[in-house]
Design a protein around this motif. Structure first.
Motif, PDB file in Angstrom:
ATOM      1  N   HIS A 163      43.528  43.230  27.673  1.00 14.56           N
ATOM      2  CA  HIS A 163      42.366  44.082  27.351  1.00 14.56           C
ATOM      3  C   HIS A 163      41.066  43.311  27.541  1.00 14.56           C
ATOM      4  O   HIS A 163      40.155  43.757  28.223  1.00 14.56           O
ATOM      5  N   ASP A 164      40.990  42.138  26.887  1.00 13.99           N
ATOM      6  CA  ASP A 164      39.703  41.443  26.789  1.00 13.99           C
ATOM      7  C   ASP A 164      39.378  40.596  28.013  1.00 13.99           C
ATOM      8  O   ASP A 164      38.218  40.409  28.342  1.00 13.99           O
ATOM      9  N   PHE A 165      40.388  40.061  28.659  1.00 10.20           N
ATOM     10  CA  PHE A 165      40.103  39.128  29.764  1.00 10.20           C
ATOM     11  C   PHE A 165      40.367  39.728  31.140  1.00 10.20           C
ATOM     12  O   PHE A 165      39.863  39.223  32.137  1.00 10.20           O
ATOM     13  N   THR A 168      42.063  45.604  31.474  1.00 10.48           N
ATOM     14  CA  THR A 168      43.021  46.717  31.565  1.00 10.48           C
ATOM     15  C   THR A 168      43.406  47.168  30.156  1.00 10.48           C
ATOM     16  O   THR A 168      43.997  46.376  29.412  1.00 10.48           O
ATOM     17  N   PRO A 169      43.077  48.411  29.801  1.00  4.70           N
ATOM     18  CA  PRO A 169      43.364  48.864  28.431  1.00  4.70           C
ATOM     19  C   PRO A 169      44.813  49.308  28.264  1.00  4.70           C
ATOM     20  O   PRO A 169      45.101  50.453  27.906  1.00  4.70           O
ATOM     21  N   CYS A 170      45.758  48.413  28.542  1.00  2.00           N
ATOM     22  CA  CYS A 170      47.180  48.777  28.584  1.00  2.00           C
ATOM     23  C   CYS A 170      47.755  48.991  27.185  1.00  2.00           C
ATOM     24  O   CYS A 170      47.146  48.603  26.183  1.00  2.00           O
ATOM     25  N   GLY A 222      39.824  52.714  36.365  1.00  2.00           N
ATOM     26  CA  GLY A 222      39.358  53.846  35.563  1.00  2.00           C
ATOM     27  C   GLY A 222      40.369  54.963  35.389  1.00  2.00           C
ATOM     28  O   GLY A 222      40.305  55.719  34.429  1.00  2.00           O
ATOM     29  N   GLY A 223      41.334  55.100  36.314  1.00  3.68           N
ATOM     30  CA  GLY A 223      42.299  56.196  36.213  1.00  3.68           C
ATOM     31  C   GLY A 223      43.155  56.087  34.960  1.00  3.68           C
ATOM     32  O   GLY A 223      43.442  57.077  34.283  1.00  3.68           O
TER      33      GLY A 223
END
Ligand code: GLA
Length: 385
Positions: A163-165, A168-170, A222-223
Motif C-alpha cells: 500500500h504505502d511503498f 497498490t491498495p491490495c 486505478g482500475g
C-alpha cells in the motif's frame, strides 16, 4: 531448487564480501476461487505455487541494508538504518524497503545486511511476484534479527508495504498465502478475522494448469482502486460494514448505481461460490467446482469488469476441451493468468490446444504450465516450516 540456491550463493559471494547467514524462500500464488473478495472481508481460496522468490543474506556493515536481485541486474539499492526509510528508485526496491519500514514500526531491530534475491515467479504476471518478494524480505530480515512474528501479522506488514511503498491498495490474500501456504492444501482464509482452514488439494487424478496471457496488468493504474471504492460505497448505501455482510435479497431493493450494483452482485455471489467450492473440493466433486469456476469468471467479466479478451478466450476454449472441469481468470485481472482444472491425463492435450488456439488468435503465444499446492515461506535460520 538446490541448484538455484547454489547459484544464488555463488552470485552472492561475487557481489558481497560477507558470508551467507541464511536462505529464505516465499512462493507466488494462484487463487482457485474467491476473487476481489479479500478487501470486502470475504473468503478466498488460494494455493501457494511451486515458484518462489529466494533470498540469500549475510551480515552487512555501516548500518546499511544492501539489496540486489538477479532479475534487476545493475539496479542495486540500499538504505540507511539510521535514517527514515523512504520509497524512491529503483522501483523494485520499494517492496523490500516497505517491508523494512513496517518491521521497524513493529519494533524489529533490522540488522545491517546484504540481500540477494532471485525469483522464478513471472514479474507482473498476476502470480503475486511482489507478495513473494515482500515475504522473502521479511523472512530474511527476521532471520538476521533472530526474531519471529505471527504469520498473519507478517502478512499484514507485507500488505502495508504494498500500500504505502508500491501504491497498490491490495487486499491480504497474496501475502497471507505466501506466508501460510501448505503443500497439498488450499487455504480457505476468512479475510475478516484471519481465520485459516487448510483444504486438501492434492488429488493425483487432477491437474491445475496456469495459462499466462503474457499481457501485463498494472494494478496501480486505478482500475483496482476504483473497484474497491465502488464496493465500499455500495456497502455504505446498503447500511452494512462490508459487502461480506450483504446478501442477494438486500441487493434486490436498493438505490445503488448501476456500477455499484454490478460490483456488489459479484462480491456477494463470489463469497457464496467460494464456500460452495470448499464443500465441492472436500467431496471430491470437481464437476461442481468447475461449474463454480466458470460462474466466477463470468461474474468477473460481466459484473466486475476486470477480465480481458485474452483471458476470456482461454476460458471459452478450455470449456470446449475434453477432461476440463472448469477455468477462470485468477488474481486481480486486467491480464495476467487464467487457471484450468482438469483430469491429469489430459494435461498435455489441453496445454497444446490452448497454446495453438491462443497463438492463432492473438499472434503471440501464451505460456502454459502445471502447478501444485506448494508450501509457504521458509527460512533456514529461524526454523519456520
Ligand atoms: C490482487 C490483490 C489481492 C486480491 C486480488 C483479487 O491480486 O493483490 O489482494 O484483491 O487481486 O482477488
Amino acid at each position: 531448487m538446490t541448484e538455484r540456491i547454489a547459484n544464488l550463493k555463488k552470485r552472492f559471494a561475487e557481489l558481497y564480501a560477507s558470508p551467507v547467514a541464511g536462505v529464505v524462500s516465499a512462493p507466488g500464488r494462484v487463487n482457485l476461487i474467491g476473487e476481489h473478495t479479500d478487501y470486502n472481508d470475504g473468503f478466498v481460496l488460494p494455493i501457494a505455487i511451486d515458484r518462489c522468490t529466494l533470498a540469500v543474506y549475510g551480515p552487512g556493515e555501516n548500518r546499511r541494508v544492501n539489496l540486489a536481485s538477479l532479475q534487476q541486474e545493475g539496479d542495486n539499492a540500499w538504505f540507511d538504518l539510521d535514517a527514515t526509510i523512504e520509497k524512491g528508485s529503483p522501483k523494485w526496491a520499494n517492496y523490500p524497503k516497505g517491508v523494512a519500514a513496517g518491521l521497524v514500526e513493529k519494533g524489529v531491530e533490522i540488522a545491517p545486511m546484504n540481500i540477494l534475491f532471485d525469483s522464478d515467479v513471472p514479474i507482473g504476471g498476476g502470480l503475486s511476484s511482489s507478495a513473494s518478494l515482500e515475504v522473502a524480505t521479511a523472512l530474511a530480515m527476521l532471520g538476521a534479527a533472530d526474531r519471529e512474528i505471527d504469520d498473519y501479522e507478517l502478512a499484514l506488514i507485507c500488505q502495508k508495504a504494498e500500500h504505502d511503498f508500491a501504491g497498490t491498495p491490495c487486499g491480504i490474500m497474496d501475502q497471507a498465502i505466501s506466508v501460510m501456504g501448505q503443500a497439498g492444501k488450499a487455504l480457505l482464509l476468512d479475510c475478516r478475522d484471519g481465520a485459516v482452514t487448510h483444504i486438501p488439494f492434492d488429488d493425483p487424478g487432477l491437474v491445475l494448469l496456469v495459462v499466462d496471457t503474457k499481457v501485463k496488468h498494472d494494478l496501480t493504474d486505478g482500475g483496482y482502486a476504483a473497484r474497491r471504492d465502488q464496493c465500499y460505497s455500495a456497502a455504505a448505501k446498503l447500511g452494512v460494514k462490508m459487502l461480506r455482510d450483504a446478501d442477494a435479497d438486500m441487493l434486490a431493493s436498493t438505490d445503488l448505481s448501476d456500477k455499484e450494483l454490478m460490483r456488489a452482485r459479484h462480491v456477494v455471489s463470489e463469497i457464496a461460490r467460494t464456500l460452495q467450492g470448499v464443500d465441492a473440493l472436500n467431496d471430491g466433486d470437481y464437476a461442481t467446482f468447475g461449474k463454480l469456476m466458470y460462474a466466477s469468471h463470468k461474474s468477473l467479466r460481466d459484473d466486475y469488469e476486470v477480465s480481458c479478451e485474452e483471458l476470456d478466450e482461454i476460458v471459452a476454449q478450455a470449456a470446449q476441451l475434453e477432461g476440463v472441469y472448469g477455468a477462470r481468470m485468477t488474481g486481480g485481472g486486467f491480464g495476467g493468468c487464467a487457471i484450468i482444472l482438469a483430469q491429469a491425463p489430459q494435461a498435455d492435450n489441453i496445454a497444446e490446444a490452448i497454446t495453438k488456439n491462443y497463438t492463432a488468435r492473438f499472434g503471440f503465444p501464451c505460456v502454459v504450465f502445471a502447478t501444485r499446492a506448494a508450501g509457504g515461506g521458509q527460512s533456514e535460520t529461524n526454523g519456520r516450516s
